[in-house]
Design a protein around this motif. Structure first.
Motif, PDB file in Angstrom:
ATOM      1  N   GLY A  37       7.183  33.932 -35.687  1.00 52.22           N
ATOM      2  CA  GLY A  37       6.730  35.216 -36.189  1.00 52.22           C
ATOM      3  C   GLY A  37       5.407  35.618 -35.585  1.00 52.22           C
ATOM      4  O   GLY A  37       5.154  36.803 -35.331  1.00 52.22           O
ATOM      5  N   ASP A  38       4.553  34.624 -35.324  1.00 47.61           N
ATOM      6  CA  ASP A  38       3.263  34.912 -34.692  1.00 47.61           C
ATOM      7  C   ASP A  38       3.463  35.490 -33.289  1.00 47.61           C
ATOM      8  O   ASP A  38       2.784  36.449 -32.895  1.00 47.61           O
ATOM      9  CB  ASP A  38       2.420  33.636 -34.600  1.00 47.61           C
ATOM     10  CG  ASP A  38       1.930  33.160 -35.956  1.00 47.61           C
ATOM     11  OD1 ASP A  38       2.190  33.856 -36.960  1.00 47.61           O
ATOM     12  OD2 ASP A  38       1.290  32.092 -36.012  1.00 47.61           O
ATOM     13  N   GLU A  39       4.399  34.919 -32.542  1.00 45.47           N
ATOM     14  CA  GLU A  39       4.658  35.402 -31.183  1.00 45.47           C
ATOM     15  C   GLU A  39       5.278  36.800 -31.217  1.00 45.47           C
ATOM     16  O   GLU A  39       4.981  37.633 -30.361  1.00 45.47           O
ATOM     17  CB  GLU A  39       5.583  34.428 -30.453  1.00 45.47           C
ATOM     18  CG  GLU A  39       4.939  33.079 -30.151  1.00 45.47           C
ATOM     19  CD  GLU A  39       5.929  32.094 -29.550  1.00 45.47           C
ATOM     20  OE1 GLU A  39       5.917  31.957 -28.307  1.00 45.47           O
ATOM     21  OE2 GLU A  39       6.709  31.482 -30.305  1.00 45.47           O
ATOM     22  N   ILE A  40       6.151  37.042 -32.207  1.00 41.04           N
ATOM     23  CA  ILE A  40       6.753  38.367 -32.347  1.00 41.04           C
ATOM     24  C   ILE A  40       5.660  39.389 -32.636  1.00 41.04           C
ATOM     25  O   ILE A  40       5.633  40.488 -32.064  1.00 41.04           O
ATOM     26  CB  ILE A  40       7.796  38.393 -33.477  1.00 41.04           C
ATOM     27  CG1 ILE A  40       8.914  37.363 -33.213  1.00 41.04           C
ATOM     28  CG2 ILE A  40       8.391  39.794 -33.616  1.00 41.04           C
ATOM     29  CD1 ILE A  40       9.683  37.599 -31.949  1.00 41.04           C
ATOM     30  N   ALA A  41       4.738  39.025 -33.527  1.00 42.24           N
ATOM     31  CA  ALA A  41       3.631  39.927 -33.876  1.00 42.24           C
ATOM     32  C   ALA A  41       2.801  40.250 -32.643  1.00 42.24           C
ATOM     33  O   ALA A  41       2.442  41.411 -32.400  1.00 42.24           O
ATOM     34  CB  ALA A  41       2.761  39.299 -34.955  1.00 42.24           C
ATOM     35  N   GLN A  42       2.495  39.237 -31.846  1.00 47.05           N
ATOM     36  CA  GLN A  42       1.716  39.462 -30.628  1.00 47.05           C
ATOM     37  C   GLN A  42       2.453  40.385 -29.666  1.00 47.05           C
ATOM     38  O   GLN A  42       1.844  41.237 -29.012  1.00 47.05           O
ATOM     39  CB  GLN A  42       1.421  38.127 -29.956  1.00 47.05           C
ATOM     40  CG  GLN A  42       0.422  37.252 -30.723  1.00 47.05           C
ATOM     41  CD  GLN A  42       0.232  35.892 -30.080  1.00 47.05           C
ATOM     42  OE1 GLN A  42       1.202  35.197 -29.744  1.00 47.05           O
ATOM     43  NE2 GLN A  42      -1.012  35.487 -29.908  1.00 47.05           N
ATOM     44  N   GLY A  43       3.779  40.209 -29.587  1.00 44.01           N
ATOM     45  CA  GLY A  43       4.580  41.058 -28.702  1.00 44.01           C
ATOM     46  C   GLY A  43       4.581  42.511 -29.156  1.00 44.01           C
ATOM     47  O   GLY A  43       4.510  43.430 -28.333  1.00 44.01           O
ATOM     48  N   ILE A  44       4.660  42.730 -30.485  1.00 47.20           N
ATOM     49  CA  ILE A  44       4.648  44.091 -31.016  1.00 47.20           C
ATOM     50  C   ILE A  44       3.316  44.767 -30.696  1.00 47.20           C
ATOM     51  O   ILE A  44       3.269  45.916 -30.255  1.00 47.20           O
ATOM     52  CB  ILE A  44       4.896  44.082 -32.537  1.00 47.20           C
ATOM     53  CG1 ILE A  44       6.338  43.653 -32.832  1.00 47.20           C
ATOM     54  CG2 ILE A  44       4.614  45.452 -33.148  1.00 47.20           C
ATOM     55  CD1 ILE A  44       6.647  43.487 -34.305  1.00 47.20           C
ATOM     56  N   VAL A  45       2.236  44.034 -30.916  1.00 50.48           N
ATOM     57  CA  VAL A  45       0.899  44.587 -30.637  1.00 50.48           C
ATOM     58  C   VAL A  45       0.749  44.895 -29.147  1.00 50.48           C
ATOM     59  O   VAL A  45       0.256  45.958 -28.759  1.00 50.48           O
ATOM     60  CB  VAL A  45      -0.199  43.611 -31.109  1.00 50.48           C
ATOM     61  CG1 VAL A  45      -1.570  44.100 -30.655  1.00 50.48           C
ATOM     62  CG2 VAL A  45      -0.167  43.462 -32.623  1.00 50.48           C
ATOM     63  N   ALA A  46       1.197  43.970 -28.313  1.00 50.20           N
ATOM     64  CA  ALA A  46       1.064  44.146 -26.867  1.00 50.20           C
ATOM     65  C   ALA A  46       1.899  45.309 -26.349  1.00 50.20           C
ATOM     66  O   ALA A  46       1.542  45.941 -25.351  1.00 50.20           O
ATOM     67  CB  ALA A  46       1.463  42.860 -26.144  1.00 50.20           C
ATOM     68  N   SER A  47       3.008  45.607 -27.040  1.00 53.75           N
ATOM     69  CA  SER A  47       3.886  46.688 -26.589  1.00 53.75           C
ATOM     70  C   SER A  47       3.245  48.062 -26.760  1.00 53.75           C
ATOM     71  O   SER A  47       3.669  49.040 -26.132  1.00 53.75           O
ATOM     72  CB  SER A  47       5.211  46.651 -27.352  1.00 53.75           C
ATOM     73  OG  SER A  47       5.035  47.091 -28.703  1.00 53.75           O
TER      74      SER A  47
END
Length: 231
Positions: free
Chosen positions: A59-69
């Motif tokens: 979930g942490d990696e998904i969150a980082q991906g959403i922010v980076a997008s």
């Protein structure tokens, strides 16, 4: 509103989805990080509800991906841990809110509504346009001061149209925002729902059809008896 639920416990995920449906909130489910990334790549979500401890990308990696997008999709993190350090790290990754398991469904709904309102902070909690008054928290609709009883799906469609503030919303976008991923893209559900919604709201018709494009709230509805598009 359409949300993505990233939760690896099937019973929990389905319970959340069913609870949100009762509040006219469409939800898709991802049981692992890979599925979550795939859904995020093809769909536009108003909010992502992330369990931090999931198979595949966390979930942490998904969150980082959403922010980076740069999509700006708000993130509500779910976790069984209630330690302050865990919450701090979640917020540091870009989470907008945090909810500890177990939680009451009503609290989740309230937090989702608050995040949705914050996402478009210039939009008031109670939305008003052309004599319509929508209260998402109470799920109530009024037209010219008259209460209008709507089904959950009718309210969800009207909420998307009102948020567009007179702009045209395509049938495809309504299907994406008010239904979930199981909706048949070739269904007549949007047309049928809009038609029923018009009748509930009464004349003069306030939902106009823009042929070949979609639907919009008519901010200057025609006098009684004059149609602005019934298709």
């Amino acid at each position: 509103m359409r949300v993505l639920i990233v939760e690896d416990e099937p019973y929990m995920a389905e319970a959340i989805r069913d609870g949100l449906r009762l509040e006219a909130i469409a939800a898709d489910i991802a049981g692992d990080g890979d599925t979550a990334l795939e859904l995020l790549s093809v769909n536009s979500y108003d909010i992502a509800v992330l369990d931090r401890d999931i198979p595949g990308p966390s979930g942490d990696e998904i969150a980082q991906g959403i922010v980076a997008s740069g999509s700006g999709t708000p993130i509500l993190m779910l976790t069984a841990a209630d330690r302050l350090d865990d919450k701090a790290s979640g917020f540091g990754l870009g989470a907008d809110d945090y909810l500890t398991k177990p939680f009451a469904m009503r609290e989740l709904v309230l937090r989702l509504r608050a995040l949705d309102r914050r996402r478009a902070h210039s939009r008031p909690p109670v939305r008003e346009v052309a004599g319509l008054r929508l209260d998402p928290f109470r799920r109530e609709t009024y037209r010219d001061g008259r209460y209008v009883a709507l089904t959950r799906k009718q309210f969800a469609v009207l909420e998307v149209l009102v948020a567009a503030e007179g702009g045209v919303v395509s049938a495809e976008e309504l299907l994406q925002r008010a239904w979930d991923e199981n909706a048949d893209p070739f269904t007549n559900a949007v047309r049928i729902t809009v038609s029923a919604l018009r009748k509930r709201l009464g004349e003069p018709w306030i939902i106009a059809t823009v042929p070949g494009v979609g639907y919009r709230i008519d901010t200057a509805p025609a006098p009684d008896g004059e149609a602005t598009g019934r298709g």
